[in-house]
Scaffold this motif. Structure first.
Motif, PDB file in Angstrom:
ATOM      1  N   ILE A 194       8.325  48.994 -18.916  1.00 10.77           N
ATOM      2  CA  ILE A 194       9.643  48.477 -18.551  1.00 10.77           C
ATOM      3  C   ILE A 194       9.473  47.003 -18.207  1.00 10.77           C
ATOM      4  O   ILE A 194       8.554  46.636 -17.479  1.00 10.77           O
ATOM      5  N   TYR A 195      10.365  46.171 -18.746  1.00  9.34           N
ATOM      6  CA  TYR A 195      10.372  44.748 -18.421  1.00  9.34           C
ATOM      7  C   TYR A 195      11.619  44.428 -17.604  1.00  9.34           C
ATOM      8  O   TYR A 195      12.702  44.953 -17.864  1.00  9.34           O
ATOM      9  N   GLU A 196      11.435  43.543 -16.627  1.00  7.37           N
ATOM     10  CA  GLU A 196      12.496  43.251 -15.660  1.00  7.37           C
ATOM     11  C   GLU A 196      13.799  42.786 -16.309  1.00  7.37           C
ATOM     12  O   GLU A 196      14.879  43.040 -15.780  1.00  7.37           O
ATOM     13  N   ALA A 197      13.708  42.099 -17.438  1.00  8.78           N
ATOM     14  CA  ALA A 197      14.925  41.622 -18.083  1.00  8.78           C
ATOM     15  C   ALA A 197      15.742  42.745 -18.703  1.00  8.78           C
ATOM     16  O   ALA A 197      16.868  42.514 -19.143  1.00  8.78           O
ATOM     17  N   GLY A 198      15.172  43.959 -18.743  1.00  8.15           N
ATOM     18  CA  GLY A 198      16.011  45.089 -19.114  1.00  8.15           C
ATOM     19  C   GLY A 198      15.573  45.934 -20.267  1.00  8.15           C
ATOM     20  O   GLY A 198      16.359  46.750 -20.761  1.00  8.15           O
ATOM     21  N   SER A 199      14.335  45.805 -20.725  1.00  8.51           N
ATOM     22  CA  SER A 199      13.920  46.600 -21.881  1.00  8.51           C
ATOM     23  C   SER A 199      12.942  47.695 -21.484  1.00  8.51           C
ATOM     24  O   SER A 199      12.179  47.558 -20.528  1.00  8.51           O
ATOM     25  N   ARG A 255      12.740  45.786 -30.685  1.00  9.51           N
ATOM     26  CA  ARG A 255      12.788  47.208 -31.054  1.00  9.51           C
ATOM     27  C   ARG A 255      12.639  48.120 -29.841  1.00  9.51           C
ATOM     28  O   ARG A 255      12.035  49.203 -29.907  1.00  9.51           O
ATOM     29  N   ALA A 256      13.189  47.693 -28.713  1.00  7.71           N
ATOM     30  CA  ALA A 256      13.121  48.502 -27.491  1.00  7.71           C
ATOM     31  C   ALA A 256      14.004  49.738 -27.617  1.00  7.71           C
ATOM     32  O   ALA A 256      15.028  49.730 -28.306  1.00  7.71           O
ATOM     33  N   THR A 257      13.628  50.806 -26.929  1.00  8.29           N
ATOM     34  CA  THR A 257      14.442  52.025 -26.940  1.00  8.29           C
ATOM     35  C   THR A 257      15.610  51.938 -25.969  1.00  8.29           C
ATOM     36  O   THR A 257      16.536  52.745 -26.034  1.00  8.29           O
ATOM     37  N   PHE A 258      15.539  50.975 -25.057  1.00  8.76           N
ATOM     38  CA  PHE A 258      16.568  50.803 -24.022  1.00  8.76           C
ATOM     39  C   PHE A 258      16.644  49.314 -23.744  1.00  8.76           C
ATOM     40  O   PHE A 258      15.629  48.657 -23.548  1.00  8.76           O
ATOM     41  N   LEU A 259      17.862  48.740 -23.766  1.00  8.01           N
ATOM     42  CA  LEU A 259      17.999  47.310 -23.527  1.00  8.01           C
ATOM     43  C   LEU A 259      19.349  47.057 -22.861  1.00  8.01           C
ATOM     44  O   LEU A 259      20.352  46.830 -23.523  1.00  8.01           O
ATOM     45  N   LYS A 260      19.348  47.095 -21.510  1.00  4.29           N
ATOM     46  CA  LYS A 260      20.611  47.000 -20.786  1.00  4.29           C
ATOM     47  C   LYS A 260      20.583  45.980 -19.660  1.00  4.29           C
ATOM     48  O   LYS A 260      21.370  46.063 -18.725  1.00  4.29           O
ATOM     49  N   GLY A 261      19.659  45.032 -19.728  1.00  7.74           N
ATOM     50  CA  GLY A 261      19.664  43.972 -18.736  1.00  7.74           C
ATOM     51  C   GLY A 261      18.936  44.322 -17.455  1.00  7.74           C
ATOM     52  O   GLY A 261      18.448  45.435 -17.252  1.00  7.74           O
ATOM     53  N   LEU A 262      18.888  43.340 -16.548  1.00  5.49           N
ATOM     54  CA  LEU A 262      18.124  43.469 -15.308  1.00  5.49           C
ATOM     55  C   LEU A 262      18.574  44.656 -14.467  1.00  5.49           C
ATOM     56  O   LEU A 262      17.754  45.430 -13.983  1.00  5.49           O
ATOM     57  N   CYS A 263      19.868  44.805 -14.286  1.00  8.20           N
ATOM     58  CA  CYS A 263      20.356  45.916 -13.446  1.00  8.20           C
ATOM     59  C   CYS A 263      19.999  47.257 -14.059  1.00  8.20           C
ATOM     60  O   CYS A 263      19.661  48.211 -13.347  1.00  8.20           O
ATOM     61  N   GLY A 264      20.027  47.324 -15.394  1.00  5.01           N
ATOM     62  CA  GLY A 264      19.664  48.562 -16.064  1.00  5.01           C
ATOM     63  C   GLY A 264      18.199  48.910 -15.862  1.00  5.01           C
ATOM     64  O   GLY A 264      17.846  50.077 -15.690  1.00  5.01           O
ATOM     65  N   ALA A 265      17.334  47.882 -15.865  1.00  3.99           N
ATOM     66  CA  ALA A 265      15.903  48.116 -15.660  1.00  3.99           C
ATOM     67  C   ALA A 265      15.649  48.704 -14.277  1.00  3.99           C
ATOM     68  O   ALA A 265      14.882  49.660 -14.117  1.00  3.99           O
TER      69      ALA A 265
END
Length: 260
Positions: free
Chosen positions: A49-54, A75-85
């Motif tokens: 998981i990366y803080e920017a949301g991936s 090609r991330a499976t999830f990419l919803k930004g910082l709050c999402g991370a």
């Protein structure tokens, strides 16, 4: 044995403590290098998981230089930004928080904010929490990396940035309202530490070949728990070093220097 630097030893040990089929929330720098090395070797199912949301990007365009690098979204499976991370961590989808710091105490509390007695007039101002404070509060286990120096392993932090076991009391984290089981490993250039289950104090697990437990204690302000069965740290092989240097091909992180 091919020569390796202190930083390469930290990166290799960081890889070694990560397990397959788990999720690690990585901070910028060596945690990324360690996690990618783990994927290439013993933990192909490790996800980042990366803080920017991936979550779980495919790093086929090179190593991200920060947690906000666009390569960390590839090609991330999830990419919803910082709050999402951070929502992922609050929902229990992070086995490890992998963070750095400037100071750590015997209970695994970490300072990455300042050095000095006055917040408004510190002797040194560090970068601050970034996401490390929330990562240590919400991920299941926390791994910290730093150089083994007495000025870093201190009796009393100048500021608590990332929560560990607090004052060591059994219910400290629960009363503080944080999740996860807390500090898990502390990785340095000369030793690997864990934490005693009963007292929650830092415990010496492994030492670099040629280093004694007494040598390590000399570099720590507080009294370590030193069991009789302290092991030797595994050293990186030529193939491990080739992979590490290929991952960080420009040496952005592996070529950094610090005191022994």
């Amino acid at each position: 044995m091919t020569e390796y630097s202190h930083v390469e030893m930290i990166a290799f040990t960081g890889s070694r403590v990560l397990e397959d089929e788990t999720i690690v929330f990585v901070g910028t720098g060596l945690p990324i290098v360690s996690a990618v090395h783990a994927q290439y070797t013993h933990a192909p199912g490790l996800l980042m998981i990366y803080e920017a949301g991936s979550l779980a990007p495919i790093l086929d365009m090179g190593m991200p230089l920060s947690v906000g690098d666009t390569r960390a979204a590839r090609r991330a499976t999830f990419l919803k930004g910082l709050c999402g991370a951070f929502e992922l961590t609050q929902r229990g989808y992070a086995d490890y928080a992998f963070i750095g710091g400037a100071q750590i105490d015997m209970y695994g509390n970490v300072c990455s904010t300042l050095q000095g007695e006055e917040y408004g007039k510190p002797r040194v101002r560090f970068p601050g929490s970034g996401g490390a404070g929330a990562m240590a509060a919400n991920c299941e286990r926390t791994i910290a990396i730093m150089a083994l120096e007495k000025r870093r392993f201190v009796k009393q932090l100048d500021f608590v940035t990332s929560i560990g076991f607090g004052d060591g009391s059994p219910d400290y984290r629960e009363k503080a309202g944080v999740m996860g089981s807390g500090p898990y490993r502390v990785i340095t250039n000369q030793a690997l530490f864990g934490f005693d289950e009963e007292t929650r104090r830092m415990k010496l697990l492994e030492v670099k070949p040629g280093v004694t437990p007494e040598d390590v204690q000399e570099l720590v302000e507080f009294e370590l728990i030193i069991p009789d069965d302290v092991k030797e740290m595994a050293e990186p092989t030529e193939e491990d070093l080739r992979l590490l240097r290929e991952i960080d091909s420009e040496g952005y992180f592996l070529k950094r220097q610090f005191k022994k």
